[in-house]
Design an enzyme around this catalytic site. Structure first.
Site, PDB file in Angstrom:
ATOM      1  N   TYR A  54      20.903  20.372   5.429  1.00 58.53           N
ATOM      2  CA  TYR A  54      20.245  19.289   6.175  1.00 58.53           C
ATOM      3  C   TYR A  54      18.798  19.689   6.478  1.00 58.53           C
ATOM      4  O   TYR A  54      18.552  20.803   6.924  1.00 58.53           O
ATOM      5  CB  TYR A  54      20.973  19.002   7.501  1.00 58.53           C
ATOM      6  N   GLU A  56      16.221  17.199   7.853  1.00 61.92           N
ATOM      7  CA  GLU A  56      15.475  16.038   8.365  1.00 61.92           C
ATOM      8  C   GLU A  56      14.098  16.481   8.845  1.00 61.92           C
ATOM      9  O   GLU A  56      13.961  17.505   9.514  1.00 61.92           O
ATOM     10  CB  GLU A  56      16.250  15.385   9.514  1.00 61.92           C
ATOM     11  N   ASP A 200       3.396  -0.484  -7.987  1.00 61.99           N
ATOM     12  CA  ASP A 200       4.704   0.108  -8.245  1.00 61.99           C
ATOM     13  C   ASP A 200       4.738   0.452  -9.732  1.00 61.99           C
ATOM     14  O   ASP A 200       4.905  -0.423 -10.586  1.00 61.99           O
ATOM     15  CB  ASP A 200       5.794  -0.914  -7.886  1.00 61.99           C
ATOM     16  N   THR A 226       9.574   5.306  -9.356  1.00 56.38           N
ATOM     17  CA  THR A 226      10.820   6.048  -9.504  1.00 56.38           C
ATOM     18  C   THR A 226      10.465   7.342 -10.239  1.00 56.38           C
ATOM     19  O   THR A 226       9.367   7.483 -10.775  1.00 56.38           O
ATOM     20  CB  THR A 226      11.848   5.271 -10.359  1.00 56.38           C
ATOM     21  N   LYS A 229      12.477   7.304 -14.891  1.00 53.16           N
ATOM     22  CA  LYS A 229      12.225   6.492 -16.091  1.00 53.16           C
ATOM     23  C   LYS A 229      11.317   7.299 -17.023  1.00 53.16           C
ATOM     24  O   LYS A 229      11.763   8.324 -17.528  1.00 53.16           O
ATOM     25  CB  LYS A 229      11.636   5.139 -15.676  1.00 53.16           C
ATOM     26  N   ARG A 235      17.138  10.912 -10.740  1.00 47.48           N
ATOM     27  CA  ARG A 235      17.095   9.588 -10.124  1.00 47.48           C
ATOM     28  C   ARG A 235      16.478   9.714  -8.728  1.00 47.48           C
ATOM     29  O   ARG A 235      16.962  10.474  -7.895  1.00 47.48           O
ATOM     30  CB  ARG A 235      18.545   9.102 -10.029  1.00 47.48           C
TER      31      ARG A 235
HETATM   32  C1  LIG Z   1       9.249  -1.698 -10.941  1.00 40.59           C
HETATM   33  C2  LIG Z   1      10.454  -1.118 -10.291  1.00 40.59           C
HETATM   34  N1  LIG Z   1      10.398  -0.788  -8.983  1.00 40.59           N
HETATM   35  C3  LIG Z   1      11.457  -0.270  -8.341  1.00 40.59           C
HETATM   36  C4  LIG Z   1      12.641  -0.048  -8.999  1.00 40.59           C
HETATM   37  C5  LIG Z   1      13.828   0.437  -8.197  1.00 40.59           C
HETATM   38  O1  LIG Z   1      14.224   1.682  -8.514  1.00 40.59           O
HETATM   39  P1  LIG Z   1      15.691   2.206  -8.102  1.00 40.59           P
HETATM   40  O2  LIG Z   1      16.637   1.603  -9.042  1.00 40.59           O
HETATM   41  O3  LIG Z   1      15.551   3.696  -8.193  1.00 40.59           O
HETATM   42  O4  LIG Z   1      15.907   1.776  -6.690  1.00 40.59           O
HETATM   43  C6  LIG Z   1      12.747  -0.335 -10.361  1.00 40.59           C
HETATM   44  C7  LIG Z   1      14.005  -0.078 -11.072  1.00 40.59           C
HETATM   45  O5  LIG Z   1      14.288  -0.531 -12.108  1.00 40.59           O
HETATM   46  C8  LIG Z   1      11.624  -0.895 -11.020  1.00 40.59           C
HETATM   47  O6  LIG Z   1      11.686  -1.244 -12.306  1.00 40.59           O
END
Ligand SMILES: Cc1ncc(COP(=O)(O)O)c(C=O)c1O
Length: 440
Positions: A54, A56, A200, A226, A229, A235
Site C-alpha cells: 500500500y 497511498e 488525450d 493510456t 496501446k 494496462r
Molecule cells: C482516446 C482514448 N481515451 C481513453 C481511453 C480509455 O482507456 P482505458 O480503457 O484504459 O480506460 C481509450 C481507450 O480505448 C481511448 O481510446
C-alpha cells in the site's frame, strides 16, 4: 504447459486458461488498434512484489510506512516519462485511461461545466462526454465532428461551437481517427474563450513520443494517455504537462487554497478518485518507458507508420472505402457499406479465421453502435510481432478472402490455417519458445 507460467502455478484452472489465451494471441493476426504485446520484462514487473504494497500518496509523501523502495520505483517511472515527452510534470498513478481523464475533469471543472469533445460516433471516446459515461453525466457535453466530404475534423464547427457555448475545456484526441491533429488551431480557439485544452493521446502516444506526429505538448495545457496501446506498456493511464500553470477557474484544493494545476491534478488522482496506486503496474510502466527511450522503439514507431501506410494502400487497391482516404497514424477506419457488409458481420466472420479487429461506427453511420457500418484496423500489435510493409498485402488479401466469402465456412477455415502458418514466422515471445523446445 508453458514454462513462463508454470513455475509457481497451482491453480491449474486459471493458468490453463491463461495459457489458452497465450495460444490464441500467438496463432492469430491481431489488428485491434488499441492492443499490443508488451515485452516479457514488462509482464514480469507487473506480476511482482510491489502488488503487495500500500502506498497511498506520492513519493516522499505517503500515508504508509515502508515505501522507500516504492518511492524509487514511482520516481523512476515519472522521470522516464517526463524524458520521453519533454514534460515538466507527470502523474503515473491512474489505473487506466478513463481514470486519467476523470482526474483531469475533477481537477479542472465543476459539475455542470461545459466540455467540448469529438463526438463518439465520429471517432471520439466515451470519456469525452458520452451520455453513457461520467463525463456526459456530470458535465454538460458538447461535440464537434468530422466533415462528411473529407472525414477530417471540422475545425470550423469546433470553433463555431466553442464561440457560441464557451466550454471550459476543449478535448482533442480520439479512439478511431486516422489523421493528425491541428493542436495549434484548437489552442487559438481555446484562448479566445479562456478554455483549457486537454489532449488525450491514448492512441498515437508512441508515435508522438518519437516526433512522428504533431506535438500536442506545445499547445495543449494537459495531456492524458493510456500506456498499453502504441506505448506498449502495461494496462494503465498517465497525465502530463510540459508547462505547469495556475488553474484559471479558481478551483481550490480541499483546504481552500488556489494551487497550480500540477498540484490539483495530483490531488484529483489521489485522494480525489483513487486509493492505493498499483505500484506493480507503475514498475511495469517504468520498464516500458525505459524501452521507449531506446533506438529499438524508435525503429518500431517508424515501422508502425510504414505498415499502416502499406496496409491502407492495399485496402484501397481492393476497393475498400477508407474514411479520409488513408492514415497518418497507426490505424484506419473502413466503411464497409460498398461491400454490403456490416461491421458486426465483418468482425464475427474474421474472428472465425483468427483475424481479430473490431466493428466501429463510421462518421454519419446509419446503423446502431452494436451493428455499425465499419471496422477499425490497427497495426501496432502486428508490428511488434515483426511484420513489415511487404506483409501488409498478404494480410489484406486474407481479410478480403474472408469478407468476400462470409458465408463459406470451408473457405474461411482454409484462411484460418493460412493465418496460423503465416504467424509462425513471427513468434510471440520467442524467448518462451526456446525454453519450451528445451523442455520437450
Ligand atoms: C482516446 C482514448 N481515451 C481513453 C481511453 C480509455 O482507456 P482505458 O480503457 O484504459 O480506460 C481509450 C481507450 O480505448 C481511448 O481510446
Amino acid at each position: 504447459m508453458l514454462p513462463y507460467f508454470c513455475a509457481m502455478q497451482k491453480d491449474t484452472q486459471v493458468f490453463d486458461l491463461i495459457n489458452k489465451e497465450l495460444e490464441r494471441q500467438r496463432n492469430g493476426i491481431e489488428l485491434i488498434a488499441s492492443e499490443n504485446f508488451t515485452s516479457l520484462q514488462v509482464m514480469q514487473a507487473m506480476g511482482s512484489v510491489p502488488t503487495n504494497k500500500y502506498a497511498e500518496g506520492y513519493p516522499g509523501k505517503r500515508f504508509y510506512g515502508g515505501c522507500e523502495v516504492i518511492d524509487e520505483i514511482e520516481t523512476l517511472a515519472i522521470e522516464r516519462l517526463k524524458k520521453i515527452f519533454n514534460a515538466s510534470w507527470a502523474n503515473v498513478q491512474p489505473h487506466s485511461g478513463a481514470q486519467a481523464n476523470t482526474a483531469v475533469f475533477l481537477a479542472c471543472l465543476k459539475p455542470g461545466d461545459k466540455i467540448l469533445g469529438l463526438d463518439l460516433s465520429m471517432g471520439g471516446h466515451l470519456t469525452h462526454g458520452s451520455p453513457a459515461n461520467f463525463s456526459g453525466k456530470n458535465y454538460q457535453a458538447l461535440f464537434y465532428g468530422v466533415k462528411k466530404e473529407t472525414g477530417t475534423v471540422d475545425y470550423d464547427h469546433l470553433e463555431a461551437t466553442a464561440q457560441k457555448e464557451k466550454p471550459k475545456m476543449i478535448i482533442c484526441g480520439a479512439s478511431a481517427y486516422s489523421r493528425d491533429w491541428d493542436y495549434k488551431r484548437i489552442r487559438e480557439v481555446a484562448d479566445s474563450i479562456g478554455a483549457l485544452v486537454l489532449a488525450d493521446i491514448a492512441h498515437p502516444a508512441g508515435l508522438i513520443a518519437k516526433g512522428l506526429l504533431n506535438d500536442p505538448f506545445e499547445y495543449c495545457h494537459i495531456v492524458s494517455s493510456t500506456t498499453h496501446k502504441t506505448l506498449r506498456g502495461p494496462r494503465g493511464g498517465i497525465i502530463m504537462m510540459r508547462n505547469d500553470f495556475d488553474n484559471p477557474f479558481g478551483v481550490k484544493d480541499p483546504k481552500g487554497n488556489i494551487r497550480p494545476m500540477s498540484a490539483l491534478l495530483d490531488l484529483a488522482v489521489f485522494p480525489g478518485m483513487q486509493g492505493g496506486p498499483l505500484e506493480h503496474v507503475i514498475a511495469a510502466k517504468a520498464v516500458a518507458f525505459g524501452e521507449i527511450l531506446t533506438d529499438d522503439y524508435t525503429r518500431y514507431a517508424q515501422q508502425i507508420i510504414q505498415n499502416a501506410q502499406a496496409m491502407a494502400k492495399a485496402f484501397v487497391s481492393k476497393g475498400y472505402d477508407l474514411i479520409s482516404g488513408g492514415t497518418d497514424n497507426h490505424l484506419m477506419l473502413i466503411d464497409l457499406r460498398n461491400k454490403n457488409l456490416t461491421g458486426k458481420k465483418a468482425q464475427e466472420t474474421l474472428d472465425k479465421a483468427h483475424i481479430t479487429l473490431n466493428k466501429n461506427a463510421v462518421p454519419f453511420d446509419d446503423k446502431s453502435p452494436f451493428i455499425t457500418s465499419g471496422i477499425r484496423v490497427g497495426v501496432p500489435a502486428i508490428t511488434t510481432r515483426g511484420l513489415k510493409q511487404e506483409h501488409m498485402q498478404t494480410i489484406v488479401d486474407m481479410i478480403d478472402t474472408v469478407l468476400t466469402n462470409a458465408g463459406d465456412d470451408q473457405k474461411i477455415g482454409v484462411v484460418k490455417n493460412d493465418v496460423h502458418e503465416f504467424m509462425k514466422d513471427f513468434p510471440l515471445y520467442p524467448e518462451l519458445e526456446v525454453k519450451e523446445t528445451a523442455m520437450a
